[in-house]
Design an enzyme around this catalytic site. Structure first.
Site, mmCIF file in Angstrom:
data_model
loop_
_atom_site.group_PDB
_atom_site.id
_atom_site.type_symbol
_atom_site.label_atom_id
_atom_site.label_comp_id
_atom_site.label_asym_id
_atom_site.label_seq_id
_atom_site.Cartn_x
_atom_site.Cartn_y
_atom_site.Cartn_z
ATOM 1 N N TRP A 1 0.807 -1.224 0.000
ATOM 2 C CA TRP A 1 0.000 0.000 0.000
ATOM 3 C C TRP A 1 0.835 1.267 0.000
ATOM 4 C CZ3 TRP A 1 1.611 2.391 4.350
ATOM 5 C CH2 TRP A 1 1.939 1.616 5.464
ATOM 6 N N ASN A 2 2.150 1.184 0.157
ATOM 7 C CA ASN A 2 2.884 2.442 0.381
ATOM 8 C C ASN A 2 3.131 3.238 -0.903
ATOM 9 O OD1 ASN A 2 4.692 0.419 -0.338
ATOM 10 N ND2 ASN A 2 6.389 1.377 0.721
ATOM 11 N N GLY B 1 6.194 -6.647 -0.220
ATOM 12 C CA GLY B 1 5.413 -6.477 1.004
ATOM 13 C C GLY B 1 6.243 -6.853 2.213
ATOM 14 N N SER B 2 5.549 -7.274 3.256
ATOM 15 C CA SER B 2 6.234 -7.549 4.523
ATOM 16 C C SER B 2 6.946 -8.905 4.495
ATOM 17 C CB SER B 2 5.205 -7.540 5.654
ATOM 18 O OG SER B 2 4.261 -8.569 5.416
ATOM 19 N N GLU C 1 10.425 -8.928 -2.643
ATOM 20 C CA GLU C 1 11.000 -7.633 -2.228
ATOM 21 C C GLU C 1 10.326 -7.272 -0.915
ATOM 22 O OE1 GLU C 1 13.391 -6.052 -3.748
ATOM 23 O OE2 GLU C 1 13.447 -7.066 -5.690
ATOM 24 N N LEU C 2 11.056 -7.361 0.190
ATOM 25 C CA LEU C 2 10.415 -7.299 1.510
ATOM 26 C C LEU C 2 10.865 -6.075 2.301
ATOM 27 C CD1 LEU C 2 10.728 -11.145 2.141
ATOM 28 C CD2 LEU C 2 8.936 -9.895 0.931
ATOM 29 N N CYS D 1 10.082 1.298 1.953
ATOM 30 C CA CYS D 1 10.962 0.203 2.387
ATOM 31 C C CYS D 1 12.389 0.708 2.572
ATOM 32 C CB CYS D 1 10.924 -0.927 1.375
ATOM 33 S SG CYS D 1 11.306 -0.390 -0.294
ATOM 34 N N GLU E 1 11.288 -2.962 11.738
ATOM 35 C CA GLU E 1 10.841 -1.954 10.771
ATOM 36 C C GLU E 1 9.785 -1.062 11.437
ATOM 37 O OE1 GLU E 1 8.640 -3.275 7.233
ATOM 38 O OE2 GLU E 1 10.057 -2.124 6.036
HETATM 39 P P1 NAD Z 1 1.766 -6.944 3.283
HETATM 40 O O1 NAD Z 1 2.759 -8.043 3.288
HETATM 41 O O2 NAD Z 1 0.808 -6.833 4.403
HETATM 42 O O3 NAD Z 1 0.864 -7.026 1.950
HETATM 43 C C1 NAD Z 1 1.428 -6.964 0.668
HETATM 44 C C2 NAD Z 1 0.457 -7.570 -0.337
HETATM 45 O O4 NAD Z 1 0.315 -8.962 -0.069
HETATM 46 C C3 NAD Z 1 -0.946 -6.991 -0.323
HETATM 47 O O5 NAD Z 1 -1.380 -6.834 -1.654
HETATM 48 C C4 NAD Z 1 -1.763 -8.089 0.366
HETATM 49 O O6 NAD Z 1 -3.119 -8.116 -0.016
HETATM 50 C C5 NAD Z 1 -1.051 -9.324 -0.125
HETATM 51 N N1 NAD Z 1 -1.224 -10.530 0.699
HETATM 52 C C6 NAD Z 1 -1.515 -10.622 2.025
HETATM 53 N N2 NAD Z 1 -1.543 -11.927 2.415
HETATM 54 C C7 NAD Z 1 -1.249 -12.670 1.313
HETATM 55 C C8 NAD Z 1 -1.100 -14.068 1.076
HETATM 56 N N3 NAD Z 1 -1.248 -14.964 2.052
HETATM 57 N N4 NAD Z 1 -0.785 -14.467 -0.165
HETATM 58 C C9 NAD Z 1 -0.584 -13.578 -1.164
HETATM 59 N N5 NAD Z 1 -0.719 -12.237 -1.005
HETATM 60 C C10 NAD Z 1 -1.049 -11.791 0.224
HETATM 61 O O7 NAD Z 1 2.616 -5.616 3.100
HETATM 62 P P2 NAD Z 1 2.103 -4.111 3.197
HETATM 63 O O8 NAD Z 1 1.782 -3.828 4.617
HETATM 64 O O9 NAD Z 1 1.091 -3.853 2.135
HETATM 65 O O10 NAD Z 1 3.429 -3.308 2.750
HETATM 66 C C11 NAD Z 1 4.378 -2.853 3.652
HETATM 67 C C12 NAD Z 1 5.606 -3.733 3.591
HETATM 68 O O11 NAD Z 1 6.102 -3.780 2.264
HETATM 69 C C13 NAD Z 1 6.747 -3.202 4.427
HETATM 70 O O12 NAD Z 1 7.349 -4.269 5.135
HETATM 71 C C14 NAD Z 1 7.713 -2.646 3.399
HETATM 72 O O13 NAD Z 1 9.051 -2.609 3.816
HETATM 73 C C15 NAD Z 1 7.505 -3.587 2.266
HETATM 74 N N6 NAD Z 1 7.959 -2.991 1.005
HETATM 75 C C16 NAD Z 1 9.087 -3.484 0.412
HETATM 76 C C17 NAD Z 1 9.562 -2.895 -0.760
HETATM 77 C C18 NAD Z 1 10.799 -3.405 -1.449
HETATM 78 O O14 NAD Z 1 11.033 -3.055 -2.610
HETATM 79 N N7 NAD Z 1 11.626 -4.224 -0.804
HETATM 80 C C19 NAD Z 1 8.873 -1.819 -1.311
HETATM 81 C C20 NAD Z 1 7.747 -1.351 -0.667
HETATM 82 C C21 NAD Z 1 7.272 -1.951 0.488
#
Ligand code: NAD
Length: 482
Positions: free
Chosen positions: A138-139, A212-213, A234-235, A268, A366
């Site tokens: 979402w960021n 994501g996370s 990419e976490l 991130c 984080e």
């Molecule tokens: P999140 O992991 O909660 O969700 C990310 C995505 O995964 C969402 O679209 C969500 O609907 C989906 N999702 C949730 N459960 C799932 C499952 N079981 N299977 C498949 N998809 C699923 O992350 P967030 O809170 O949206 O984003 C914030 C995180 O993202 C932070 O940790 C941040 O550091 C990271 N991030 C990393 C980068 C990078 O390039 N390394 C860039 C931006 C954000």
């Protein structure tokens, strides 16, 4: 085009706290139908060639550039900020042009070559994965979706993107624009949905790009492993900045603040812990706190100030808990420090924290907020040890005289180190890098490997010498001479 799913999910507005939007995730059968349609269109898309694909993508970029308001306005409601929403959209042209520029050379058919084994010719071809799944956070809802989708499309794949359920308003106007380019609509779908939709998407595709996370990334990686499909993960990160005594403390402080607070720290690659060499600690802190006090919230006017709302309601609680733990253990909050509630949304002013220690959550977990915890250090070995003492290894920054800063950078366990700046990976898309440790897995998303990860190599091996026959297997022929 798929019909919306029957399930309804409310979406919260980050500036008002109100649920004022609904999404309709596809059910499993609808998602399977969509995947099937995209798979049918993909062979023609791949066969059309790079120049044609680039031209179709340029046509789409042109349409969006001529009328950006529907997507940018929706994205600004999703994220509660305007300038970054507009710049997310503007980055699309650079992505398309960047990959268009490199794709023709990278995808050009290679000439047949002779194997080191005499008589055999090798003709290596590149075969795109048919259907790529992109799951984004979402960021930066638009930019991060496109970071993977554009090179995948350029490589000749079809793509389904599943952005976060927290920030989905931009999807409808975006798909409206995609439908105006029918060829693109055949191979690109951006769908509404939550975690369950993400999990269902994994069952339909040939490769997953997930951002994501760490916690969700682990689930995604496991699901992909079960299906024998690759996952590019990419976490999260806990990026350190090291400020050497050879740096200009005032300039370093201004840049560190920007790189920590940009996007309200919801990035991130935000600088989330700062180590400053003791001789310049005091002037650095004076400049940092002065600059932090000089920033403003973008409330009540979204088009004013530098700091937007916290997008995800639960993030405010995480930040509050980390700050409370740090305070209880003796940290001093010099600026900001309290979540402010205005009009139903939550904001945090840039929060500079001193007297922190490495074992505080603020220095190890984080934070994903505009918080800048700072610690002094005496010698370089100590700074390198502190910076590397993390389960994350996304990126980092070093400030100081260039040669000295580069020597420190070479000792850091992270995939990208900015020198005399922070978060340069978001500007230079052509720098290849991997995410170290828990920050990710898989090939570089940036540079040419950002495109090549969507292609498999297929070797055609041509026998021009004598092909072996059964007599060549006869054990009598293998008896050692005596
Ligand atoms: P999140 O992991 O909660 O969700 C990310 C995505 O995964 C969402 O679209 C969500 O609907 C989906 N999702 C949730 N459960 C799932 C499952 N079981 N299977 C498949 N998809 C699923 O992350 P967030 O809170 O949206 O984003 C914030 C995180 O993202 C932070 O940790 C941040 O550091 C990271 N991030 C990393 C980068 C990078 O390039 N390394 C860039 C931006 C954000």
């Amino acid at each position: 085009m798929s019909t919306p799913g029957t399930r309804e999910m409310p979406v919260r507005n980050p500036r008002t706290g109100q649920d004022d939007y609904l999404i309709h995730p596809l059910d499993a059968a609808q998602l399977a139908g969509l995947a099937g349609r995209l798979r049918q269109a993909q062979p023609a898309w791949a066969a059309a060639g790079v120049a044609h694909r680039a031209q179709v993508l340029r046509q789409w970029v042109g349409l969006l550039a001529a009328d950006p308001a529907p997507v940018v306005d929706a994205l600004s409601i999703d994220t509660g900020r305007y300038r970054l929403a507009a710049s997310e959209m503007q980055s699309l042209r650079g992505l398309v042009e960047g990959y268009a520029g490199m794709a023709s050379a990278l995808l050009a058919p290679a000439a047949e070559r002779a194997s080191v084994v005499p008589g055999i010719g090798i003709d290596t071809g590149l075969v795109p994965y048919q259907l790529v799944g992109v799951i984004s956070p979402w960021n930066f809802p638009f930019l991060i979706s496109m970071l993977d989708a554009i090179p995948a499309l350029m490589a000749g794949c079809a793509v389904i993107v599943k952005p976060s359920e927290v920030t989905p308003r931009f999807i409808a106007p975006l798909m409206e624009s995609v439908r105006r380019v029918p060829e693109l609509a055949g191979v690109l779908a951006v769908i509404e949905g939550d975690g369950a939709s993400g999990a269902a998407l994994i069952e339909q595709v040939d490769i997953i790009c997930f951002t994501g996370s760490v916690a969700t990334g682990r689930k995604v990686g496991e699901a992909c492993a079960k299906n024998f499909i690759p996952s590019c993960l990419e976490l999260g990160g806990k990026d350190p900045a090291i400020v050497l005594a050879s740096a200009d403390p005032a300039q370093a402080a201004r840049v560190v603040l920007r790189a920590s607070v940009q996007a309200t720290g919801q990035a991130c690659q935000s600088l989330e812990r700062v180590y400053v060499q003791r001789p310049i600690y005091e002037p650095f802190m004076a400049a940092l706190t002065a600059a932090a006090r000089g920033t403003e919230l973008n409330y009540p006017d979204m088009h004013a100030g530098q700091v937007g709302p916290l997008i995800f309601a639960r993030q405010a609680a995480i930040i509050e808990a980390q700050l409370a733990e740090a305070r209880a253990r003796g940290a001093r909050v010099l600026t900001g420090g309290e979540i402010e509630h205005h009009g139903g949304g939550s904001w945090l002013r840039p929060t500079v924290v001193a007297d922190v220690s490495p074992d505080m959550q603020l220095m190890s977990e984080e934070t994903f907020g505009p918080v800048v915890p700072v610690m002094p250090f005496d010698d370089i070995d100590e700074a390198v040890r502190l910076a590397n003492d993390s389960r994350y290894g996304l990126s980092a920054a070093v400030f100081g005289a260039e040669a000295e800063a580069r020597a420190v950078a070479a000792r850091l366990d992270a995939g990208a180190i900015s020198i005399n700046d922070g978060g340069l990976t978001t500007e230079a898309f052509d720098a290849e890098k991997n995410s170290f440790k828990l920050s990710g897995m898989g090939p570089s998303r940036m540079g040419s490997s950002g495109l090549m990860r969507f292609l498999r190599k297929r070797a055609i091996l041509i026998q021009r010498g004598r092909a072996k026959v059964m007599e060549d297997l006869d054990e009598r022929g293998g008896r050692p001479a005596n």
